[in-house]
Design a protein around this motif. Structure first.
Motif, PDB file in Angstrom:
ATOM      1  N   GLY A  60       0.793  -1.223   0.000  1.00 17.40           N
ATOM      2  CA  GLY A  60       0.000   0.000   0.000  1.00 17.40           C
ATOM      3  C   GLY A  60       0.824   1.270   0.000  1.00 17.40           C
ATOM      4  N   PHE A  61       2.135   1.137  -0.084  1.00 13.87           N
ATOM      5  CA  PHE A  61       3.017   2.290   0.048  1.00 13.87           C
ATOM      6  C   PHE A  61       2.792   3.335  -1.044  1.00 13.87           C
ATOM      7  CE2 PHE A  61       6.877   4.542  -1.145  1.00 13.87           C
ATOM      8  CZ  PHE A  61       7.289   5.084   0.057  1.00 13.87           C
ATOM      9  N   SER A  62       2.747   2.905  -2.285  1.00 19.04           N
ATOM     10  CA  SER A  62       2.721   3.857  -3.398  1.00 19.04           C
ATOM     11  C   SER A  62       1.534   4.803  -3.306  1.00 19.04           C
ATOM     12  CB  SER A  62       2.688   3.105  -4.730  1.00 19.04           C
ATOM     13  OG  SER A  62       3.871   2.343  -4.893  1.00 19.04           O
ATOM     14  N   GLU A  63       0.349   4.245  -3.089  1.00 15.56           N
ATOM     15  CA  GLU A  63      -0.845   5.081  -3.026  1.00 15.56           C
ATOM     16  C   GLU A  63      -0.805   6.007  -1.816  1.00 15.56           C
ATOM     17  OE1 GLU A  63      -5.729   4.711  -2.776  1.00 15.56           O
ATOM     18  OE2 GLU A  63      -4.489   2.917  -3.030  1.00 15.56           O
ATOM     19  N   GLU A  64      -0.428   5.477  -0.652  1.00 11.20           N
ATOM     20  CA  GLU A  64      -0.430   6.288   0.565  1.00 11.20           C
ATOM     21  C   GLU A  64       0.639   7.375   0.517  1.00 11.20           C
ATOM     22  OE1 GLU A  64      -2.675   6.210   2.738  1.00 11.20           O
ATOM     23  OE2 GLU A  64      -3.666   4.302   2.340  1.00 11.20           O
ATOM     24  N   ALA A  65       1.828   7.036   0.023  1.00 19.59           N
ATOM     25  CA  ALA A  65       2.936   7.988   0.013  1.00 19.59           C
ATOM     26  C   ALA A  65       2.673   9.175  -0.891  1.00 19.59           C
ATOM     27  CB  ALA A  65       4.223   7.290  -0.409  1.00 19.59           C
ATOM     28  N   THR A  66       1.979   8.937  -1.990  1.00 12.80           N
ATOM     29  CA  THR A  66       1.809   9.997  -2.975  1.00 12.80           C
ATOM     30  C   THR A  66       0.479  10.733  -2.861  1.00 12.80           C
ATOM     31  OG1 THR A  66       0.971   8.380  -4.579  1.00 12.80           O
ATOM     32  CG2 THR A  66       3.321   8.887  -4.642  1.00 12.80           C
ATOM     33  N   SER A  67      -0.397  10.275  -1.982  1.00 11.90           N
ATOM     34  CA  SER A  67      -1.724  10.898  -1.931  1.00 11.90           C
ATOM     35  C   SER A  67      -2.081  11.472  -0.577  1.00 11.90           C
ATOM     36  CB  SER A  67      -2.795   9.880  -2.336  1.00 11.90           C
ATOM     37  OG  SER A  67      -2.864   8.813  -1.408  1.00 11.90           O
ATOM     38  N   GLU A  68      -1.289  11.218   0.471  1.00 18.48           N
ATOM     39  CA  GLU A  68      -1.701  11.606   1.821  1.00 18.48           C
ATOM     40  C   GLU A  68      -2.038  13.089   1.932  1.00 18.48           C
ATOM     41  OE1 GLU A  68      -0.227  10.994   6.370  1.00 18.48           O
ATOM     42  OE2 GLU A  68       1.180  11.958   5.016  1.00 18.48           O
ATOM     43  N   ASN A  69      -1.195  13.941   1.363  1.00 17.96           N
ATOM     44  CA  ASN A  69      -1.389  15.377   1.531  1.00 17.96           C
ATOM     45  C   ASN A  69      -1.967  16.069   0.299  1.00 17.96           C
ATOM     46  OD1 ASN A  69      -0.285  15.212   4.095  1.00 17.96           O
ATOM     47  ND2 ASN A  69       1.785  15.620   3.372  1.00 17.96           N
TER      48      ASN A  69
END
Length: 653
Positions: A201-210
């Motif tokens: 799940g890293f890619s989606e979370e890292a690039t979309s959190e903010n």
């Protein structure tokens, strides 16, 4: 809604900003009381924070290629004093001095090193069979590059050059991957088959959190991290979690492989790594790992030398304190009897099997205390503010500094747990739909008998040392009369004392930044962080259009109806944006059979727009965008997406 004005109100503040207050007698008394009941002279943390130091960057100064200062520890020389000034909580002072220790440190002789004190986070380098394994390459590329140079100049100078074989991103927050471009290039990764390993799940979370809430989070982060405060005993001292944020370029590289929710063992450059999934604790995508050959446990950001945030002051989704405590217990059961050293993505390591077990057990108990005390009191009728105010610190917090609220606090974390289970409302119908501050504030002023009487009451509260009450009173007056200089100064004075007393670096920064904003002497943000093209290009197209939808002006666009079909040839994607009834709904991967207009644009061109390197009107004139169908409808729709002003007010209307 906050008026998007500058913090200085033209014509209302003709006088120079007043000087910051000294510590009051009440503050000095509070500092002395805390110092008297904590073992501040316990030498163990200082011994661990300085253990194994091999070298440092002179002066702690890092500059970018353009000469801009990315990191500078020279203004923090005041932290060399052992005794805390009365304007800094003595426990926070102790933590700040430990975080100020910077350099290259040997953790496991000849096997593991850390670069600490050059960002809010820590970079770890592990000796593999044929090369290096790097864990968490900091926030900015410039800080990571300078830290890697220190490592190479010190260690490779003796052992010879070795290639980077793998990079581990421990979790999806940018201060643990944003600097990756400072140590390797995408071409190196491809050419040398460098493994980039991250949790699922890293890619989606890292690039979309903010992305969706980035403007508001970024504005509040300036206060939380003290970026608009000068360093000093009356200004920014520390964040609790680390010194501060580096300023520079935030990059991104896509992982080459991920570790699933089941965890398990991977062999990385000849070393076995045992992973345990930690997603849903400190980050939505996270893991911890143990290296049996070195008897070393890396707790990433699940266990650090402070109580963490269940909900950050900058804003984020509420974290799960119960899962957090259970995950730490799982670490304790799995590795507590064998790990001889534990290190993390912040702070300094802990050595010794007994000390590792104690650290894990105490951290587990702190998060469980936060969770269980919240529900114990809530189930007996206590509301959000009542339960936090009625709870004394956990017994373990009196003896173990690693559990103290240097970043998160017991007070704020309990409120976050309450929010997770019950939401923002306390169940009282009077609070279900209260008047917004700008409407209620004038009524409070009138009820108090006018501005002079309310100001006098606020000043009396300050004089008695009741700063929380003073802040509550004076905030009403400032929101009723934002140009009232005396009210702003008095509220700033209350915030000064609350900031001085705060043990949490984040609380201190927020209070003092608020005071500086009220006085009109907040400094220009020291951070110049910018997302690189690699980061922006990694943001999923669906997230980009969801973020665009949050900018849709529903009030002005209520009568607009239509479907705008976007075709992105270079990424082979399509998005149909359906507009009607004041709502904009993007459908990623959908092609509408009869759109109002079809817009053909490369995803790379969209990245240019996101980076501020291109504007839609100019792109339309140049032919970089092709529009078929109702061009005027598209232009009308596009005009309904004004950018958010990131300078919106926080402490005044």
């Amino acid at each position: 809604m906050r008026r998007l004005t500058t913090l200085l109100i033209a014509g209302c503040l003709p006088l120079p900003a007043p000087a910051q207050d000294a510590a009051s007698e009440a503050t000095r008394t509070a500092q002395a009381e805390l110092a008297g009941r904590l073992p501040l002279d316990d030498p163990r943390d200082e011994a661990n924070a300085t253990r194994g130091k091999l070298a440092e960057i002179p002066g702690g100064v890092i500059t970018g290629k353009d000469g801009a200062v990315i990191w500078d520890r020279r203004p923090y020389a005041f932290l060399e004093a052992r005794e805390a000034p009365d304007t800094v909580n003595p426990s926070l002072w102790r933590q700040a001095r430990l975080n100020a220790v910077h350099g290259l440190f040997e953790v496991v002789p000849g096997k593991i090193w850390q670069l600490r004190g050059y960002d809010i986070s820590v970079m770890t380098v592990i000796h593999g069979r044929t090369g290096w394994i790097v864990v968490d390459p900091l926030l900015s590329e410039e800080a990571a590059a300078a830290s890697w140079k220190l490592f190479a100049d010190t260690i490779e100078a003796k052992e010879g050059r070795r290639p980077i074989k793998a990079i581990i991103f421990s979790h999806s927050h940018s201060d643990h991957f944003g600097g990756v471009g400072g140590i390797v290039t995408p071409e190196q990764v491809a050419r040398q088959n460098i493994r980039i390993i991250a949790p699922h799940g890293f890619s989606e979370e890292a690039t979309s959190e903010n992305v969706l809430a980035g403007a508001a989070m970024g504005r509040r982060a300036l206060y939380m991290f003290g970026a608009i405060l000068p360093p000093g005993p009356r200004g920014q001292v520390d964040t609790g979690l680390g010194p501060k944020l580096s300023s520079g370029t935030i990059g991104y590289m896509e992982p080459t492989e991920t570790v699933g929710a089941e965890g398990g063992t991977l062999t990385i450059d000849g070393l076995a790594f045992d992973f345990l999934d930690a997603g849903g604790t400190e980050a939505p995508s996270e893991f911890v790992f143990y290296i049996p050959a070195y008897k070393t446990l890396h707790t990433t950001e699940v266990v650090t030398h402070n109580l963490h945030n269940i909900l950050t002051l900058r804003g984020a989704q509420v974290r799960d304190a119960l899962r957090w405590s259970k995950l730490i217990d799982a670490m304790l059961l799995k590795w507590g009897g064998v790990a001889e050293v534990t290190l993390a993505s912040h702070h300094w390591p802990t050595w010794g099997a007994d000390e590792v077990r104690a650290l894990l057990a105490n951290q587990r108990d702190a998060y469980r205390y936060v969770h269980d005390r919240t529900l114990f009191l809530a189930n007996r009728g206590a509301t959000l503010h009542e339960l936090a105010d009625a709870t004394v610190e956990a017994p373990v917090q009196a003896s173990d500094f690693s559990t103290r609220g240097y970043y998160g606090t017991l007070n704020h974390d309990m409120k976050a747990v309450y929010q997770r289970y019950f939401g923002w409302w306390d169940g009282n119908p009077a609070n279900f739909n209260p008047l917004p501050p700008e409407q209620s504030a004038p009524k409070y002023v009138a009820l108090a008998g006018g501005a002079d009487k309310l100001l006098a009451a606020g000043r009396a509260a300050i004089a008695s040392g009741d700063y929380r009450w003073a802040a509550e009173l004076l905030n009403k007056l400032v929101f009723a009369e934002p140009g009232n200089r005396a009210a702003r100064d008095a509220l700033a004075s209350a915030y000064d004392q609350l900031g001085y007393q705060a043990e949490s670096g984040a609380w201190r920064n927020y209070y003092l930044a608020a005071a500086a904003s009220l006085r009109g002497n907040a400094v220009e943000a020291a951070t110049r962080n910018g997302q690189s093209r690699s980061f922006v290009s990694a943001i999923p197209t669906a997230v980009f259009f969801d973020a665009l939808a949050t900018r849709f002006d529903a009030a002005k666009g209520a009568a607009l109806n239509g479907t705008f079909q976007f075709i992105l040839p270079d990424s082979r994607e399509s998005v149909a944006v359906v507009v009607g009834g004041g709502v904009e709904f993007p459908r990623h991967g959908v092609t509408d059979p009869a759109p109002t207009a079809t817009i053909t644009i490369n995803r790379k061109t969209l990245d240019d727009v996101m980076l501020g390197q291109a504007q839609f009107p100019a792109l339309m004139q140049s032919g970089a965008i092709r529009i078929e169908g109702d061009r005027m409808a598209f232009l009308s729709w596009f005009a309904l997406h004004p950018p958010a002003d990131p300078r919106f007010n926080i402490v005044v209307p």
